[in-house]
Design an enzyme around this catalytic site. Structure first.
Site, short mmCIF file in Angstrom:
data_model
loop_
_atom_site.label_atom_id
_atom_site.label_comp_id
_atom_site.label_asym_id
_atom_site.label_seq_id
_atom_site.Cartn_x
_atom_site.Cartn_y
_atom_site.Cartn_z
NE ARG A 1 58.34 37.66 -20.39
CZ ARG A 1 59.32 38.40 -19.87
NH1 ARG A 1 59.22 38.85 -18.64
NH2 ARG A 1 60.39 38.70 -20.57
CE LYS B 1 66.27 37.68 -7.20
NZ LYS B 1 67.09 36.92 -8.15
CD GLU C 1 62.09 47.31 -12.63
OE1 GLU C 1 61.71 46.19 -13.04
OE2 GLU C 1 63.22 47.77 -12.86
CG ASP C 2 60.33 42.22 -13.19
OD1 ASP C 2 61.11 43.14 -12.87
OD2 ASP C 2 60.62 41.37 -14.05
CE LYS D 1 59.82 41.11 -23.87
NZ LYS D 1 60.27 40.02 -24.71
N GLY D 2 58.55 42.28 -17.72
CA GLY D 2 58.33 41.59 -16.44
C GLY D 2 57.20 42.12 -15.59
CG ASP E 1 68.76 40.80 -8.99
OD1 ASP E 1 68.88 40.26 -7.88
OD2 ASP E 1 69.36 40.38 -10.00
CG PHE F 1 66.72 33.20 -11.67
CD1 PHE F 1 67.32 34.42 -11.97
CD2 PHE F 1 65.78 32.69 -12.56
CE1 PHE F 1 66.99 35.10 -13.14
CE2 PHE F 1 65.45 33.36 -13.73
CZ PHE F 1 66.07 34.57 -14.01
CB VAL F 2 61.67 34.01 -8.44
CG1 VAL F 2 62.04 33.47 -7.07
CG2 VAL F 2 61.92 35.51 -8.51
CG ASP G 1 62.12 36.56 -18.67
OD1 ASP G 1 62.33 37.47 -17.83
OD2 ASP G 1 62.87 36.36 -19.64
P1 IMP Z 1 68.54 44.65 -11.68
O1 IMP Z 1 68.92 45.68 -12.68
O2 IMP Z 1 69.67 43.74 -11.36
O3 IMP Z 1 67.90 45.20 -10.42
O4 IMP Z 1 67.54 43.64 -12.38
C1 IMP Z 1 66.31 43.98 -12.73
C2 IMP Z 1 65.77 43.04 -13.78
O5 IMP Z 1 66.46 41.78 -13.83
C3 IMP Z 1 64.35 42.70 -13.42
O6 IMP Z 1 63.47 43.66 -13.91
C4 IMP Z 1 64.19 41.33 -14.04
O7 IMP Z 1 63.76 41.44 -15.38
C5 IMP Z 1 65.55 40.70 -13.98
N1 IMP Z 1 65.68 39.80 -12.82
C6 IMP Z 1 66.36 39.99 -11.68
N2 IMP Z 1 66.23 38.95 -10.84
C7 IMP Z 1 65.40 38.08 -11.47
C8 IMP Z 1 64.86 36.80 -11.11
O8 IMP Z 1 65.07 36.23 -10.02
N3 IMP Z 1 64.05 36.22 -12.02
C9 IMP Z 1 63.75 36.78 -13.22
N4 IMP Z 1 64.23 37.98 -13.60
C10 IMP Z 1 65.06 38.61 -12.73
MG MG Z 2 63.78 39.33 -17.57
#
Ligand code: IMP
Ligand code: MG
Length: 181
Positions: free
Chosen positions: A168, A133, A101-102, A45-46, A105, A155-156, A162
């Site tokens: 959100r 990040k 994507e939001d 949902k991000g 990470d 962490f944001v 969220d």
């Molecule tokens: P990844 O698979 O580790 O790249 O993470 C992607 C997902 O993790 C994002 O689409 C977010 O939903 C969540 N996420 C990663 N970092 C944060 C953060 O700082 N705040 C909130 N959600 C995060």
């Molecule tokens: Mg999330």
């Protein structure tokens, strides 16, 4: 700055800066796909708030679809596993797809999504992410084609992001600090 118990929110990126950057990213997409249609795929949902602002600034023929995945569960730490909770409604074969994507990470979610979407033979597959990040990346070859802001390892929340489904609706992107457990 707002406080709730000892949970703290500190503004990292203000709404005005987000608006300006979203317009710039949309202009770049409009230029890159001049005269063509783009199919935006929002990762729920991000990405919902970023996507709804972004699409309104893109001056092209557009269409939208959504995919829902979970990788983080309820907390802050990645489980390392990605699961599709809601798949796309329609085929992306032959389309100019921009995955929205939001935040990038670890890169685990995006690398999984890229793999499953490439198999469906889009004409092109690009990635737009509001936040990045880079210091957290586990999957090395994962990068956004259109990135709003590179941010430090914090962490944001807010503007769609969220913590356990909360925050959100914040208009700014804020750093969340939780009280020690
Ligand atoms: P990844 O698979 O580790 O790249 O993470 C992607 C997902 O993790 C994002 O689409 C977010 O939903 C969540 N996420 C990663 N970092 C944060 C953060 O700082 N705040 C909130 N959600 C995060
Ligand atoms: Mg999330």
């Amino acid at each position: 700055m707002r406080e709730k118990g000892r949970t703290q929110l500190k503004v990292l990126i203000r709404r005005a800066a987000i608006r300006k950057r979203v317009q710039e990213v949309a202009r770049e997409i409009t230029k890159d796909f001049k005269g063509e249609r783009v199919h935006l795929v929002g990762v729920l949902k991000g990405a919902c708030i970023f996507l709804s602002d972004l699409v309104r600034e893109i001056d092209l023929d557009t269409s939208l679809d959504f995919i829902a995945v979970s990788s983080y569960g309820k907390g802050k730490d990645s489980s390392g596993q990605v699961r599709v909770n809601k798949d796309l409604d329609s085929s992306i074969e032959g389309l100019n797809v921009i995955l929205v994507e939001d935040i990038l990470d670890t890169g685990l979610t995006l690398s999984y999504l890229r793999r499953i979407l490439q198999q469906r033979r889009p004409r092109i597959l690009k990635v737009a992410a509001l936040l990045d990040k880079p210091s957290r990346r586990i999957i090395k070859d994962i990068e956004g084609d259109y990135v709003g802001f590179k941010i430090p390892n914090e962490f944001v929340v807010g503007y769609g992001l969220d913590y356990a489904e909360r925050y959100r609706n914040l208009k700014d992107v804020c750093i969340l600090s939780l009280p020690p457990e």
